[in-house]
Design an enzyme around this catalytic site. Structure first.
Site, PDB file in Angstrom:
ATOM      1  N   THR A   1     -37.395   9.451   1.003  1.00 54.24           N
ATOM      2  CA  THR A   1     -36.038   9.023   0.620  1.00 54.24           C
ATOM      3  C   THR A   1     -36.043   7.902  -0.421  1.00 54.24           C
ATOM      4  O   THR A   1     -35.017   7.651  -1.041  1.00 54.24           O
ATOM      5  CB  THR A   1     -35.259   8.546   1.862  1.00 54.24           C
ATOM      6  N   ASN A   2     -37.199   7.271  -0.613  1.00 52.66           N
ATOM      7  CA  ASN A   2     -37.232   6.224  -1.644  1.00 52.66           C
ATOM      8  C   ASN A   2     -37.037   6.865  -3.018  1.00 52.66           C
ATOM      9  O   ASN A   2     -36.150   6.485  -3.791  1.00 52.66           O
ATOM     10  CB  ASN A   2     -38.563   5.471  -1.623  1.00 52.66           C
ATOM     11  N   ASP A   3     -37.879   7.841  -3.305  1.00 57.79           N
ATOM     12  CA  ASP A   3     -37.726   8.521  -4.596  1.00 57.79           C
ATOM     13  C   ASP A   3     -36.463   9.368  -4.621  1.00 57.79           C
ATOM     14  O   ASP A   3     -35.784   9.445  -5.648  1.00 57.79           O
ATOM     15  CB  ASP A   3     -38.957   9.384  -4.888  1.00 57.79           C
TER      16      ASP A   3
ATOM     17  N   HIS B   1     -42.945  -2.345  -4.297  1.00 61.17           N
ATOM     18  CA  HIS B   1     -44.309  -2.470  -3.781  1.00 61.17           C
ATOM     19  C   HIS B   1     -44.425  -3.641  -2.809  1.00 61.17           C
ATOM     20  O   HIS B   1     -44.953  -3.514  -1.700  1.00 61.17           O
ATOM     21  CB  HIS B   1     -45.272  -2.638  -4.965  1.00 61.17           C
TER      22      HIS B   1
ATOM     23  N   ARG C   1     -51.219  11.780   2.306  1.00 59.50           N
ATOM     24  CA  ARG C   1     -50.602  12.155   1.027  1.00 59.50           C
ATOM     25  C   ARG C   1     -51.594  11.971  -0.110  1.00 59.50           C
ATOM     26  O   ARG C   1     -52.246  10.931  -0.217  1.00 59.50           O
ATOM     27  CB  ARG C   1     -49.366  11.304   0.751  1.00 59.50           C
TER      28      ARG C   1
ATOM     29  N   ARG D   1     -18.218 -13.965  32.709  1.00 58.67           N
ATOM     30  CA  ARG D   1     -18.463 -13.017  31.611  1.00 58.67           C
ATOM     31  C   ARG D   1     -19.967 -12.817  31.496  1.00 58.67           C
ATOM     32  O   ARG D   1     -20.745 -13.625  32.013  1.00 58.67           O
ATOM     33  CB  ARG D   1     -17.898 -13.551  30.296  1.00 58.67           C
TER      34      ARG D   1
ATOM     35  N   CYS E   1     -40.271   9.978   5.652  1.00 60.37           N
ATOM     36  CA  CYS E   1     -41.223   8.871   5.544  1.00 60.37           C
ATOM     37  C   CYS E   1     -40.780   7.803   4.552  1.00 60.37           C
ATOM     38  O   CYS E   1     -41.493   6.848   4.304  1.00 60.37           O
ATOM     39  CB  CYS E   1     -42.623   9.370   5.234  1.00 60.37           C
TER      40      CYS E   1
HETATM   41  C1  PEP Z   1     -40.649   7.970  -0.856  1.00 63.97           C
HETATM   42  O1  PEP Z   1     -40.490   8.212  -2.044  1.00 63.97           O
HETATM   43  O2  PEP Z   1     -39.710   7.859  -0.054  1.00 63.97           O
HETATM   44  C2  PEP Z   1     -41.998   7.778  -0.307  1.00 63.97           C
HETATM   45  C3  PEP Z   1     -42.192   7.651   0.990  1.00 63.97           C
HETATM   46  O3  PEP Z   1     -43.020   7.667  -1.180  1.00 63.97           O
HETATM   47  P1  PEP Z   1     -43.341   6.350  -2.025  1.00 63.97           P
HETATM   48  O4  PEP Z   1     -42.499   5.243  -1.520  1.00 63.97           O
HETATM   49  O5  PEP Z   1     -44.784   6.112  -1.863  1.00 63.97           O
HETATM   50  O6  PEP Z   1     -42.975   6.802  -3.399  1.00 63.97           O
HETATM   51 MG    MG Z   2     -42.186   8.804  -3.242  1.00 63.80          MG
END
Ligand code: PEP
Ligand code: MG
Length: 870
Positions: free
Chosen positions: A766-768, A453, A615, A335, A830
């Protein structure tokens, strides 16, 4: 339906039906390797058995019997023959290898009569009775559920009575006696004797192996390795060959390359005069396979030949089980061998260089987890097993580290300056903690999720981090952390596993995973196959350099707020924030502009014309103001203000919902001077570098965060373009630049076609976007998300893996709307999911142009992207 396949009927593709072992036995039979004759009872037969009355149907029994007859013909021996009995092994084998999880029975076909025949035929009574006692033991354990130890204890007891040290000292009479003791155990436990009819033995064994699919260890193993419970196992019946026949017999296991280091060459061990299980069970210490070259050189040469054939045929490192019976070699199993991450890389590279596989095939053999293992340190497995866990949280940034805990950035820094290895532990971190974070081996927070953070910064720095350990109460004032009754104080030592999200008490040794050369090669190959671009989220020169080294095409997100936290800069920032009128803004802003220009100069220089998305300032201003009484009074003195005035300003800027508050473009609309300063710094720097001929062409991409409507974008664009035009006039140069925006507010996605009129590019934050689509706070949702996951209300943490159904749908809508207006505009991602292998497939599918992530996630993102190429 056909339930039984002779080895000559199957092939290696049929692993679902015949199991891995059965399919490979069939394949090896096809290759004319010396495989003992046999057949496989399919996984479908297993499922039929498990779904039915847990009894083999007469249909299956008839097929088994027919195959036994065919086997008898080939072997020239009969099952149950009293003079020269055919003996078989019964071994499980499912689609996925589950080592040691299910059961095996050897020497089946022996009974009180055939054992005599075997002894006479082989002229080796000792061997025959050893085989019989093994059968009794294995059958007792697997079929009848008699505790193995009952047999083992009797053997040990017998040996000590006779003063024997080793099993090899047992004589024929000894084994005979033990056989009769073992048979008594059957009667005692089962109230009936060991079944003498070989066919009965066989059917009962097949049923027992089928049942073993559902034993506790097998179920646990499957859960652990995500193997579906619905597959069932096949059973292989194979003519026995005997490694325990004498000193010219033996059994062993060998890999075609070293599974730990990947080094080429046979690596394995074997035992003279032993049967299968002895090697695995560790009863005797096996010898390295090189010894076989000395004791039986022709057999060794033959083995080398077969292992070469097998490796070339399977195009991968093989793990081969073999048995030698009276100097005749048999291959019992092959295998693809399990191996370490490092070895996987090495073997893939070797196989490409040897022309066995293509670069593309190599890329598909590597997983993102292997890259993580290769790059980041991992704890030594034995030490980890003994370690005591303190608490758990989110695996926010991979790696392993030990150090002394400190509860503030300041104390961490002091301890680090004094030469200690430190770990920063806080409820959550803010940009103010950066100096403490930089010196830490690891970061722990009790609050905040995968995009908090602490998580974002730690990943950026490649430092390991466990975030959102809700079960740990972190008291920064008392400088202690409490979890499940255990209290840790400042200076106590812990170990942090950022890959698993676990914190352990004390120090655990770790091994460094630093294998640039191996990684570079694979990344180089992967980069030839990229259907999506890859950029980095980075702003410091060190991070940008790391990102480029790890394969980034450019920068997809430079968060400028991270540039305002040095000691001098934050002072200017604070002065700017404290300005009573627009006029007094100018001076601190001008000074900040110089700092920014310096930063951008470094960035553009390192990037040498590669794309760079900068940014503009995003967080609310209060994040830059001091919090402690001491810092407030220092600021008051330095700015000629009273403590009350400062506190008043802090009060004014206080945000009830900072993430939904006065931040991003909203801040720029009320105080456009900040963005104007930043844009001027970017454009001036680019022009100056080009005028000085240090850079040929720079096309700055300036990105505005948190746009929710096209009116915001058009208003800001007009303001910022005015500044840019003025610079063009004063510098007598025009350069190309791009002004774009993030897509991180659901409304922006839904109205993207209107925003397109004012934006030159887009990047999904995509975080926000996840925060606002779900209404989950990025910083606080850790509290309940883990319970949502436990209760299967959420399949995954949406901050970690894209929520395709909701957030993803908004993204799809936005991409369609943008492309409908202008197909040439670049769209990136991002947010953190941009670096998540699980999300990249979806992001590629919806048609974005590139993803951007923190530097240390770039290699696994590149690999995943390359694997997307059809
Ligand atoms: C986000 O919101 O996905 C982003 C990349 O910005 P930050 O995390 O700095 O708010
Ligand atoms: Mg953001």
């Amino acid at each position: 339906m056909k339930y039984v396949f002779d080895f000559s009927e199957g092939n290696k593709e049929q692993i679902a039906l015949l199991g891995g072992k059965g399919a490979n036995l069939a394949e090896m039979t096809k290759l004319n390797l010396p495989v003992p004759t046999g057949f496989t009872i399919t996984t479908e037969a297993c499922l039929t058995y498990l779904e039915g009355q847990e009894q083999l149907s007469s249909e299956i029994k008839i097929e088994i019997q027919q195959h036994i007859e065919a086997m008898e013909q080939r072997a020239g021996k009969k099952f149950g023959d009293q003079l020269d009995p055919l003996l078989v092994s019964v071994r499980s084998g499912s689609k996925f290898s589950m080592p040691g999880m299910m059961d095996t029975i050897l020497n089946l076909g022996l009974n009180d009569a055939t054992v005599v025949g075997l002894a006479e035929k082989t002229k080796n009574g000792r061997f025959a009775y050893d085989c019989y006692r093994r059968l009794l033991q294995m059958f007792g354990d697997v079929v009848c559920g008699i505790d193995k130890n009952r047999f083992e204890q009797q053997l040990e007891f017998y040996k000590s009575k006779k003063n024997y040290q080793l099993d090899t000292e047992m004589l024929e009479e000894d084994w005979q006696e033990l056989v009769s003791i073992y048979k008594d155990i059957f009667i005692e436990v089962m109230q009936k004797p060991f079944p003498q009819d070989p066919l009965d033995q066989l059917y009962l064994s097949v049923e027992a192996v089928f049942r073993s699919w559902n034993n506790r260890r097998a179920i646990t193993y499957r859960k652990l390795h995500d193997i579906p419970h619905s597959l069932g196992t096949a059973v292989n019946i194979q003519e026995m060959v005997f490694g325990n026949f004498g000193t010219e017999s033996g059994t062993g296991v060998a890999f075609t390359r070293n599974p730990a280091t990947g080094e080429k060459g046979i690596f394995g061990e074997f035992l003279i005069n032993a049967q299968g299980e002895d090697v695995v069970a560790g009863i005797r210490t096996p010898e390295p396979i090189s010894e076989l070259a000395k004791s039986m050189p022709e057999v060794y040469e033959e083995f080398l030949k077969y292992s070469d054939i097998l490796e070339k045929h399977y195009k991968d490192m093989q793990d081969i089980e073999f048995t030698i019976e009276n100097k005749k070699l048999y291959i019992l199993q092959t295998r693809n061998g399990k191996r370490t991450a490092k070895s996987t890389f090495k073997i893939c590279i070797q196989l490409v260089e040897e022309g066995v596989i293509t670069e593309k095939e190599a890329i598909h053999r590597i997983t993102p987890t292997m890259i993580t293992q290769l790059l980041h340190p991992v704890f030594e497995p034995e030490a980890l097993e003994k370690a005591t866990i303190f608490g758990k949280g989110l695996p926010a940034s991979p790696g392993a580290a030990s150090g002394h805990i400190y509860f503030t950035a300041e104390t961490a820094k002091q301890a680090s300056d004094a030469g200690e290895k430190v770990i920063l532990i806080r409820q959550e971190t803010s940009p103010e903690d950066i100096e403490g974070m930089v010196v830490s081996e690891a970061i722990i927070t009790s609050r905040g999720g995968m995009t908090s953070h602490a998580a974002v910064v730690a990943r950026g720095m490649g430092v390991c981090c466990v975030a959102g350990c809700e079960e740990v109460q972190v008291d920064e004032f008392l400088e202690q952390a409490v979890c499940n009754g255990v209290t840790l104080k400042k200076g106590d030592e812990v170990s942090v596993d950022g890959t698993a999200g676990k914190i352990y008490l004390g120090r655990i040794p770790y091994v460094q995973g630093d294998e640039w050369a191996l990684l570079e090669k694979i990344i180089g190959w992967a980069k030839k196959e990229m259907p999506l671009g890859i950029r980095a989220n980075a702003e410091t020169p060190e991070d940008i350099e790391t990102a480029l080294k790890l394969g980034a095409d450019g920068i997809g997100l430079a968060r400028t707020e991270h540039m305002f936290f040095g000691e001098k800069r934050i002072f200017e920032m604070r002065k700017m924030i404290l300005s009573e009128n627009k006029k007094s803004l100018i001076e601190p802003l001008n000074r900040l502009k110089e700092y920014q220009k310096d930063d951008f100069k470094k960035m553009f220089t390192i990037l040498e014309g590669k794309p760079c998305t900068i940014r503009l300032l995003d967080p609310p201003l209060h994040e830059f103001l001091p919090q402690s009484e001491e810092d407030i009074s220092v600021l008051a003195t330095a700015t000629n203000r009273t403590v009350t005035q400062i506190k008043h300003r802090i009060e004014e800027l206080h945000e009830l919902n900072p993430m939904l508050g006065h931040r991003g473009c909203r801040l720029a609309i009320t105080t456009p001077e900040i963005y104007e300063m930043q844009v001027a710094a970017i454009i001036e720097t680019a022009i100056e570098l080009m005028q000085q001929n240090t850079q040929e062409k720079i096309v700055p991409e300036i990105m505005i965060p948190l746009i929710g409507s096209h009116q915001e974008m058009s208003w800001l664009r007009a303001r910022l373009e005015k500044v840019i035009q003025e610079i063009f006039v004063s510098k007598e140069t025009i350069i190309t630049y791009k002004l774009g925006t993030m897509l991180e507010i659901p409304r922006a996605c839904l109205t993207a076609e209107k925003i397109t009129e004012y934006a030159d590019f887009f990047s999904f934050g995509t975080n926000d976007l996840t925060q606002l689509t779900y209404g989950f706070s990025r910083d606080d949702s850790g509290k309940f998300i883990s319970e949502y996951l436990d209760r299967k209300i959420l399949p995954d943490d949406p901050f970690q893996h894209i929520d395709e159904e909701g957030v993803g749908e908004l993204m799809k809508i936005a991409v369609e709307k943008i492309r409908g207006k202008d197909r040439t505009l670049k769209i990136g991602v991002c947010g953190e999911v941009g670096g998540d292998p699980q999300s990249i497939h979806f992001l590629n599918k919806i048609g974005v142009d590139y993803v951007s992530c923190s530097p240390y996630r770039i290699p696994s993102a590149i690999l995943t992207i390359a694997q997307e190429k059809k």
